[in-house]
Design an enzyme around this catalytic site. Structure first.
Site, mmCIF file in Angstrom:
data_model
loop_
_atom_site.group_PDB
_atom_site.id
_atom_site.type_symbol
_atom_site.label_atom_id
_atom_site.label_comp_id
_atom_site.label_asym_id
_atom_site.label_seq_id
_atom_site.Cartn_x
_atom_site.Cartn_y
_atom_site.Cartn_z
ATOM 1 N N ASP A 134 52.047 44.421 37.122
ATOM 2 C CA ASP A 134 51.670 45.063 35.930
ATOM 3 C C ASP A 134 52.371 46.140 35.584
ATOM 4 O O ASP A 134 52.239 46.580 34.589
ATOM 5 C CB ASP A 134 50.556 44.586 35.218
ATOM 6 N N TYR B 26 43.618 36.079 47.364
ATOM 7 C CA TYR B 26 43.147 35.437 46.301
ATOM 8 C C TYR B 26 42.664 33.603 46.742
ATOM 9 O O TYR B 26 41.973 33.141 45.651
ATOM 10 C CB TYR B 26 44.807 34.904 45.529
ATOM 11 N N LYS C 283 48.322 48.561 52.869
ATOM 12 C CA LYS C 283 48.021 49.327 53.073
ATOM 13 C C LYS C 283 48.009 49.768 54.419
ATOM 14 O O LYS C 283 46.648 49.409 55.015
ATOM 15 C CB LYS C 283 46.843 49.655 52.209
ATOM 16 N N ASP D 263 48.970 52.765 47.241
ATOM 17 C CA ASP D 263 49.085 54.065 46.276
ATOM 18 C C ASP D 263 49.914 54.885 46.133
ATOM 19 O O ASP D 263 50.230 55.217 45.034
ATOM 20 C CB ASP D 263 47.164 54.481 46.739
ATOM 21 N N ASP E 185 50.547 41.729 41.981
ATOM 22 C CA ASP E 185 49.910 40.866 40.680
ATOM 23 C C ASP E 185 49.449 42.529 40.369
ATOM 24 O O ASP E 185 50.610 42.884 38.861
ATOM 25 C CB ASP E 185 48.561 40.575 40.875
HETATM 26 C C1 IPM Z 1 49.479 36.663 37.547
HETATM 27 C C2 IPM Z 1 48.253 36.720 37.062
HETATM 28 C C3 IPM Z 1 46.905 36.021 37.974
HETATM 29 C C4 IPM Z 1 46.943 36.069 38.950
HETATM 30 C C5 IPM Z 1 46.020 35.258 37.299
HETATM 31 C C6 IPM Z 1 45.810 34.495 35.658
HETATM 32 C C7 IPM Z 1 45.013 34.344 38.197
HETATM 33 O O1 IPM Z 1 47.178 37.646 37.053
HETATM 34 O O2 IPM Z 1 50.510 35.856 37.217
HETATM 35 O O3 IPM Z 1 50.178 37.846 37.503
HETATM 36 O O4 IPM Z 1 46.398 37.289 38.966
HETATM 37 O O5 IPM Z 1 48.077 35.476 39.923
HETATM 38 MG MG MG Z 2 48.736 39.337 36.938
#
Ligand code: IPM
Ligand code: MG
Length: 353
Positions: free
Chosen positions: A248, A142, A188, A220, A244
């Site tokens: 999710d 990042y 990884k 993975d 990240d």
């Molecule tokens: C998160 C979001 C952010 C990230 C984006 C909006 C930059 O997806 O907080 O997980 O990738 O960290």
């Molecule tokens: Mg995110």
């Protein structure tokens, strides 16, 4: 009476709606537990770009630095997608995380019994899931330099120093001590040098925590294991990009991305933010789930303000609202008694404090 200053950043998309509901709940809880919150509303993301030409204006960063905590909704939207990268809403968020030194992102993924039916996975697979994703937040690909793009090629740099790994590993092990005493480091290492360094450093840190079991998993495989058998995980320690993605995925094990809160800590001032984005497709319709932000406020009370009882009261109120059958659209399954709007959910939780 204790007084705290909170820098409140609503952001874009559903950000303003979910933050408004969270403020309702914070008002109720501060009243009940006898402390006062002063909110300093500031702009970040696309909303800030439209006014200041910058996704993170100086006055927002200054307010954050002068506050006890930052409460943040979400940023981003199609309107700003074609701006140069440093002007994009996301750059504002990355910049404030870095400027505040918020290198540790704690993302608890817990399944509520009431929501077992809301997940797309089988009840017996997910029941009892209780994971803490410890995501490194201010390093890796990042932020790595050099990075560049022209018409024909582009590159990014995934870079970590041993110090950056050590400090986040310690956070993961400390957290594990208060939980099931298991850390799974996701990487990884079969391909990446950075991952090899993560393993070496984490192994060293582990020596100071003999009661904690450390295991490694390739990313993975971890993505697969998370939906195959999420209960095997306690603390997942991982670098920025993998965290990240995996957080999710973990949110869907729990029913909805609208449920997962997070705390971004490590510096003087922390940021308390839901893990989801600004969901422009549903913004303004009153259907967004405010619970991830409300639960982020609970983390804020616990970690930044030492108001444990108040934090617990919010978490209990959320559980009670769910137990009573209140659901926003994203988590409404067969057992929902009532589908509520964003504002109704905020008022219900506030009313249960
Ligand atoms: C998160 C979001 C952010 C990230 C984006 C909006 C930059 O997806 O907080 O997980 O990738 O960290
Ligand atoms: Mg995110």
């Amino acid at each position: 009476m204790n007084k705290y200053k909170i820098c409140v950043i609503k952001g874009d998309g559903i950000g303003p709606e979910i933050v408004d509901e969270t403020i309702k709940v914070l008002d109720a809880v501060s009243h009940k537990f006898n402390f006062s919150l002063e909110y300093d509303y500031k702009l970040m993301g696309g909303a800030a770009y439209d006014v200041f030409g910058e996704p993170l204006p100086d006055e927002t960063l200054q307010s954050a630095l002068d506050s006890d905590a930052v409460l943040f909704g979400a940023i981003g939207g199609a309107k700003w997608d074609n701006l140069p990268r440093e002007k994009r809403p996301e750059s504002g968020l990355l910049k404030i995380r870095k400027a505040l030194g918020a290198f540790a992102n704690l993302r608890p993924a817990v399944i509520y019994d009431e929501l077992i039916g809301a997940s797309s996975l089988k009840p017996e697979v997910i029941q009892g899931t209780d994971i803490l994703v410890v995501r490194e937040l201010t390093g890796g690909i990042y932020f790595g330099q050099p990075r560049q793009k022209d018409e024909n090629s582009a590159y990014n740099t995934m870079i970590y120093s041993a110090d950056e790994i050590e400090r986040i590993a310690k956070i993961a092990f400390e957290a594990a001590l208060k939980r099931d005493k298991k850390v799974c480091m996701v990487d990884k290492a079969n391909v990446l040098e950075t991952s090899q360094l993560w393993r070496e450093v984490t192994q060293e840190v582990a020596k100071d925590y003999p009661d904690v079991t450390l295991e490694y998993m390739y990313v993975d495989n971890a993505a697969m294991q998370l939906v195959r058998n999420p209960k095997q995980f306690d603390v997942i320690l991982t670098e920025n990009l993998f965290g990240d993605i995996l957080s999710d995925e973990a949110s869907m094990v729990c029913g909805s991305i609208g449920l997962l809160p997070s705390a971004s800590i490590g510096g003087k001032v922390g940021i308390y933010e839901p893990i989801h984005g600004s969901a422009p497709d549903i913004a303004g319709q009153g259907i967004a789930n405010p619970l991830a932000t409300i639960l982020s406020a609970a983390m804020m009370l616990r970690y930044a303000l030492n108001q444990d009882q108040a934090a617990q009261a919010i978490e209990d109120a959320v559980k009670q609202a769910l137990a009573q059958g209140y659901r926003t659209k994203d988590i409404a399954n067969y057992d929902a008694k009532e589908i509520c709007t964003t504002a109704e959910m905020g008022s219900i939780v506030a009313g249960l404090i």
